[in-house]
Design a protein around this motif. Structure first.
Motif, PDB file in Angstrom:
ATOM      1  N   MET A 466       0.830  -1.200   0.000  1.00  0.00           N
ATOM      2  CA  MET A 466       0.000   0.000   0.000  1.00  0.00           C
ATOM      3  C   MET A 466       0.867   1.254   0.000  1.00  0.00           C
ATOM      4  SD  MET A 466      -3.012  -0.942   2.722  1.00  0.00           S
ATOM      5  CE  MET A 466      -4.218  -2.227   2.391  1.00  0.00           C
ATOM      6  N   LYS A 467       0.440   2.265  -0.730  1.00  0.00           N
ATOM      7  CA  LYS A 467       1.171   3.524  -0.758  1.00  0.00           C
ATOM      8  C   LYS A 467       0.891   4.341   0.494  1.00  0.00           C
ATOM      9  CE  LYS A 467       1.264   3.720  -5.820  1.00  0.00           C
ATOM     10  NZ  LYS A 467       2.689   3.423  -5.916  1.00  0.00           N
ATOM     11  N   ASN A 468      -0.276   4.172   1.099  1.00  0.00           N
ATOM     12  CA  ASN A 468      -0.617   4.910   2.324  1.00  0.00           C
ATOM     13  C   ASN A 468      -1.472   4.009   3.200  1.00  0.00           C
ATOM     14  OD1 ASN A 468      -1.037   6.824   4.274  1.00  0.00           O
ATOM     15  ND2 ASN A 468      -2.310   8.167   3.012  1.00  0.00           N
ATOM     16  N   ALA A 469      -0.824   3.059   3.887  1.00  0.00           N
ATOM     17  CA  ALA A 469      -1.550   2.067   4.675  1.00  0.00           C
ATOM     18  C   ALA A 469      -2.332   2.696   5.816  1.00  0.00           C
ATOM     19  CB  ALA A 469      -0.568   1.026   5.218  1.00  0.00           C
ATOM     20  N   GLU A 470      -1.844   3.837   6.361  1.00  0.00           N
ATOM     21  CA  GLU A 470      -2.510   4.450   7.511  1.00  0.00           C
ATOM     22  C   GLU A 470      -3.929   4.904   7.179  1.00  0.00           C
ATOM     23  OE1 GLU A 470       0.412   5.266   6.343  1.00  0.00           O
ATOM     24  OE2 GLU A 470       1.796   4.553   7.894  1.00  0.00           O
ATOM     25  N   LYS A 473      -9.204   2.130   5.659  1.00  0.00           N
ATOM     26  CA  LYS A 473     -10.210   1.885   6.695  1.00  0.00           C
ATOM     27  C   LYS A 473     -10.346   0.400   7.030  1.00  0.00           C
ATOM     28  CE  LYS A 473     -13.600   4.070   4.613  1.00  0.00           C
ATOM     29  NZ  LYS A 473     -14.957   4.647   4.372  1.00  0.00           N
ATOM     30  N   SER A 474     -10.321  -0.460   5.988  1.00  0.00           N
ATOM     31  CA  SER A 474     -10.518  -1.886   6.235  1.00  0.00           C
ATOM     32  C   SER A 474      -9.328  -2.492   6.976  1.00  0.00           C
ATOM     33  CB  SER A 474     -10.756  -2.624   4.912  1.00  0.00           C
ATOM     34  OG  SER A 474      -9.756  -2.294   3.970  1.00  0.00           O
ATOM     35  N   LEU A 475      -8.122  -2.034   6.672  1.00  0.00           N
ATOM     36  CA  LEU A 475      -6.949  -2.538   7.376  1.00  0.00           C
ATOM     37  C   LEU A 475      -6.984  -2.120   8.832  1.00  0.00           C
ATOM     38  CD1 LEU A 475      -4.243  -4.034   7.215  1.00  0.00           C
ATOM     39  CD2 LEU A 475      -3.155  -1.870   6.608  1.00  0.00           C
ATOM     40  N   VAL A 523      -4.019  -9.609  -3.765  1.00  0.00           N
ATOM     41  CA  VAL A 523      -3.044  -8.621  -4.247  1.00  0.00           C
ATOM     42  C   VAL A 523      -2.471  -9.077  -5.585  1.00  0.00           C
ATOM     43  CG1 VAL A 523      -0.880  -7.433  -3.756  1.00  0.00           C
ATOM     44  CG2 VAL A 523      -2.463  -7.944  -1.885  1.00  0.00           C
ATOM     45  N   GLU A 524      -2.588  -8.247  -6.596  1.00  0.00           N
ATOM     46  CA  GLU A 524      -2.058  -8.561  -7.927  1.00  0.00           C
ATOM     47  C   GLU A 524      -0.686  -7.911  -8.075  1.00  0.00           C
ATOM     48  OE1 GLU A 524      -4.652  -8.091 -11.279  1.00  0.00           O
ATOM     49  OE2 GLU A 524      -6.438  -8.167 -10.012  1.00  0.00           O
ATOM     50  N   LYS A 525       0.359  -8.701  -7.915  1.00  0.00           N
ATOM     51  CA  LYS A 525       1.713  -8.193  -8.085  1.00  0.00           C
ATOM     52  C   LYS A 525       2.147  -8.368  -9.528  1.00  0.00           C
ATOM     53  CE  LYS A 525       3.094  -8.894  -3.295  1.00  0.00           C
ATOM     54  NZ  LYS A 525       4.100  -9.419  -2.353  1.00  0.00           N
ATOM     55  N   GLY A 556      -7.518  12.074  -4.580  1.00  0.00           N
ATOM     56  CA  GLY A 556      -6.242  12.402  -5.206  1.00  0.00           C
ATOM     57  C   GLY A 556      -5.101  11.611  -4.613  1.00  0.00           C
ATOM     58  N   ASP A 557      -5.095  11.484  -3.269  1.00  0.00           N
ATOM     59  CA  ASP A 557      -4.010  10.754  -2.608  1.00  0.00           C
ATOM     60  C   ASP A 557      -4.098   9.253  -2.848  1.00  0.00           C
ATOM     61  OD1 ASP A 557      -2.781  12.997  -1.604  1.00  0.00           O
ATOM     62  OD2 ASP A 557      -3.928  13.006   0.273  1.00  0.00           O
ATOM     63  N   SER A 558      -5.323   8.705  -2.839  1.00  0.00           N
ATOM     64  CA  SER A 558      -5.460   7.248  -2.949  1.00  0.00           C
ATOM     65  C   SER A 558      -5.328   6.739  -4.382  1.00  0.00           C
ATOM     66  CB  SER A 558      -6.807   6.791  -2.377  1.00  0.00           C
ATOM     67  OG  SER A 558      -7.877   7.199  -3.221  1.00  0.00           O
ATOM     68  N   TYR A 559      -5.536   7.637  -5.374  1.00  0.00           N
ATOM     69  CA  TYR A 559      -5.551   7.121  -6.745  1.00  0.00           C
ATOM     70  C   TYR A 559      -4.985   8.090  -7.790  1.00  0.00           C
ATOM     71  CZ  TYR A 559      -7.355   5.193 -11.127  1.00  0.00           C
ATOM     72  OH  TYR A 559      -7.466   4.703 -12.403  1.00  0.00           O
ATOM     73  N   PHE A 560      -5.569   9.274  -7.897  1.00  0.00           N
ATOM     74  CA  PHE A 560      -5.292  10.101  -9.071  1.00  0.00           C
ATOM     75  C   PHE A 560      -3.836  10.525  -9.195  1.00  0.00           C
ATOM     76  CE2 PHE A 560      -9.947  10.959  -8.648  1.00  0.00           C
ATOM     77  CZ  PHE A 560     -10.312  10.351  -9.838  1.00  0.00           C
ATOM     78  N   LYS A 561      -3.158  10.796  -8.101  1.00  0.00           N
ATOM     79  CA  LYS A 561      -1.774  11.251  -8.228  1.00  0.00           C
ATOM     80  C   LYS A 561      -0.818  10.118  -8.612  1.00  0.00           C
ATOM     81  CE  LYS A 561       0.074  10.893  -3.508  1.00  0.00           C
ATOM     82  NZ  LYS A 561       0.614  11.677  -2.374  1.00  0.00           N
TER      83      LYS A 561
END
Length: 638
Positions: A466-470, A473-475, A523-525, A556-561
């Motif tokens: 994950m790029k931003n695990a914090e 919500k599900s984690l 997870v698709e690596k 923006g943080d979770s996807y678009f950037k």
């Protein structure tokens, strides 16, 4: 009708009705050499039929011999019109004759081959010459000559069809005829597989597949150190056996010691190098590293490396990267890992009290386990059997029942069989046993060996992917659930099984779901061999009625950037329509496009395709003719 006729080689053609169309070049060359060595005579006449043109003949049987003769003619070893004796047959039965020669004929018995090859070898013939004379390969000759190692008693068993050739071949790993016969007689008829024979004959040898041999660099490194090798020509999966077990142990120990030297420099109280994992070491008291903040310089380097990683990843994802981008990305990953390693360290107290084991893991890889504290030394006045006690007198050794390792293996196999049938007939205890094995893996790290069940639960941490695990919500919810169960479970893993037996079944089932949930992996690596398992995650999600927008919000943080401009525009168009896409396209910079996309998609419930749960095929087909809001955002509808 059959007549012996002589036909010029130049008048002979391959028969189009011949069932055999393909010959190996190596085999033809070998056969040509054999014919030449025998005075250009054929041991068996060609079988021919009249050709389509006057004076020409098709070779019905003997295509390899014809090809070999023509090879000799091309090399000007024999004349192009070299006379060849042939048997003429009626054309109507040409295919049947060809089939009989190539399929129905019986191959020479392996022992007969061995005796023929061996007789020539004793005359001084080279293996290559023997192969050429018989029109076979050098490998076949070597394998047949290897039968010289086998007892004549066993060779006769093969002649009498009391054993298979594969079984006979297994005996070539040993030269001891008496032991070979003893092993054959000692093995039960149902246990005379080739691998069982080899295992019985090589108890004192170390196979090339042994993890110690692999660790030191294989049999090549062992031979370079002066070790002797016995190779099994009939076992294609095994390169042979190391005959000097002491040398293998010495080489493995030296390599482990070399690795341990680096670990000792870390300042541990002790460092030990057992070849295999120490028995029960997971049950020892252990110190773990503590988190420490990075220096300003290291933190700046980590931030820069992470930014470089994100930039390269974006280029690669957008298909705009150069050929060196992947290599650069791997190098940046190494820098990030090295800097992250500085975020934890062992305390001076841990280094002063604890030590490290350096050993080979189950797969033969180097394992370094740090932070273990040895139990306190035994009391000085404790009586140890056979040694002087505190009173100075040696305590006499008490007679004990002793069992050989082979007998213990046999007896415990019976015990295991009994446990299996009883457990199969008791689903209540089976449920507890399975949950017990799962919880040892997920709630009691390093204690999974305390279960009799050989269940393996793979639990991969999601944070590194994950790029931003914090912000997930599900984690966060799953970690809260784990903490909640942690308050209920007993502190010692040794008490877990009895505690589970006392719980109501609904509690045990809840813990089963909790343990099983750890193993879910969709997870698709970039490289994976789990494509079918990942596809099944969609089926699992539908069964659970998961609504992904409840757990993932597109921002923006979770996807678009993390995607390129084109992907941003198409995503906004899919979520909000073509007018919204134009707003994004008007942005001068990508950062502005990200901000606009974040604002436009907010509250729409739109999520990227990789996060969605695909519909079942039947459901997709039934809805293929109508496109509505539910189809556009499948997660919101499920």
């Amino acid at each position: 009708m059959t007549d012996i006729i002589t036909v010029a080689l130049s008048k002979l053609d391959a028969d189009p009705r011949n069932v055999r169309k393909t010959y190996s070049a190596e085999g033809i060359e070998a056969l040509a050499a054999n014919i030449r060595a025998d005075g250009y005579r054929l041991l068996q006449n060609l079988v021919v039929r009249k050709g389509d043109k006057k004076g020409r003949y098709f070779v019905v049987a003997g295509g390899r011999r014809l090809a070999a003769l023509k090879l000799l003619a091309e090399a000007s070893v024999i004349a192009k019109d070299h006379p060849v004796e042939c048997k003429e047959r009626e054309g109507e039965i040409a295919t049947e004759i060809s089939l009989a020669e190539n399929v129905v004929r019986e191959e020479m018995h392996p022992v007969d081959q061995y005796e023929a090859f061996d007789a020539l070898a004793k005359q001084g013939k080279k293996i290559a010459d023997i192969a050429a004379r018989f029109g076979t390969t050098e490998t076949v000759v070597r394998k047949r000559l290897a039968l010289a190692r086998v007892s004549p008693v066993l060779l006769q068993h093969l002649r009498d069809e009391d054993m298979s050739f594969a079984q006979l071949s297994a005996f070539t790993v040993s030269d001891d005829h008496e032991r070979q016969v003893a092993v054959w007689n000692s093995l039960s008829p149902w246990n005379r597989e080739p691998h069982s024979i080899r295992r019985a004959l090589t108890e004192e040898m170390i196979p090339a597949t042994d993890k110690r041999v692999q660790f030191i660099g294989g049999l090549v490194a062992y031979e370079e150190a002066g070790g002797s090798v016995k190779r099994d020509l009939f076992d294609d999966r095994n390169a042979g056996y190391a005959m000097d077990a002491a040398l293998v142990e010495k080489l493995a120990a030296e390599k482990l010691e070399a690795a341990a030297a680096t670990v000792r420099a870390e300042g541990w109280k002790w460092v030990e190098c057992p070849t295999t994992a120490p028995v029960g070491y997971h049950a020892m008291k252990r110190h773990y590293p503590k988190a420490i903040p990075l220096s300003e310089e290291d933190q700046a380097a980590l931030d820069a490396a992470q930014a470089e990683y994100d930039e390269l990843a974006e280029l690669i994802e957008g298909g705009m990267a150069d050929n060196e981008a992947e290599a650069k990305l791997a190098e940046v990953e190494k820098r990030i890992d090295a800097l992250n390693a500085r975020t934890e360290a062992y305390s001076p107290e841990a280094l002063a009290e604890a030590g490290t084991f350096v050993f080979l893991d189950y797969y033969g890889r180097l394992a370094i386990e740090r932070g273990f504290v040895k139990p306190g030394a035994a009391a000085e006045d404790e009586d140890v059997e056979g040694l002087p006690s505190a009173r100075g007198a040696a305590k006499p050794k008490v007679p004990m029942i002793n069992h050989s390792a082979a007998l213990i293996e046999d007896l415990t196999a019976h015990k295991t069989a009994a446990l299996r049938i009883e457990l199969a007939n008791n689903p209540d205890v089976a449920l507890v046993a399975v949950v017990h094995a799962m919880l040892l893996s997920v709630a009691y790290p390093y204690n999974s060996e305390q279960s009799a069940l050989q269940l393996s639960l793979t639990h991969e941490r999601l944070e590194p992917s994950m790029k931003n695990a914090e912000s997930c919500k599900s984690l966060s919810a799953f970690n809260d659930l784990a903490e909640n169960y942690g308050h209920h479970l007993p502190g010692s893993p040794a008490d877990l099984f009895d505690w589970l037996l006392e719980q109501p079944q609904d509690m045990v089932l809840s813990l089963l779901a909790f343990g099983a949930a750890h193993s879910v992996n969709a997870v698709e690596k970039k490289f994976t061999d789990r494509k079918r398992g990942i596809e099944q995650a969609n089926q699992l999600g539908r069964a659970l009625k998961v609504n992904m927008p409840d757990w993932f919000e597109t921002t923006g943080d979770s996807y678009f950037k993390h995607v390129n401009r084109t992907t941003i525009e198409l995503s906004v168009a899919e979520a909000r329509g073509s007018d919204a896409e134009l707003s994004v396209r008007a942005a001068a910079k990508k950062s502005e496009a990200v901000t606009i996309a974040d604002r436009l998609v907010a509250g729409s419930g739109w999520i990227p395709a990789p996060v969605r749960l695909a519909r079942a095929e039947a459901e997709q087909e039934s809805n293929s003719e109508s496109i509505d809001e539910d189809e556009q955002f499948p997660q919101a509808a499920e």
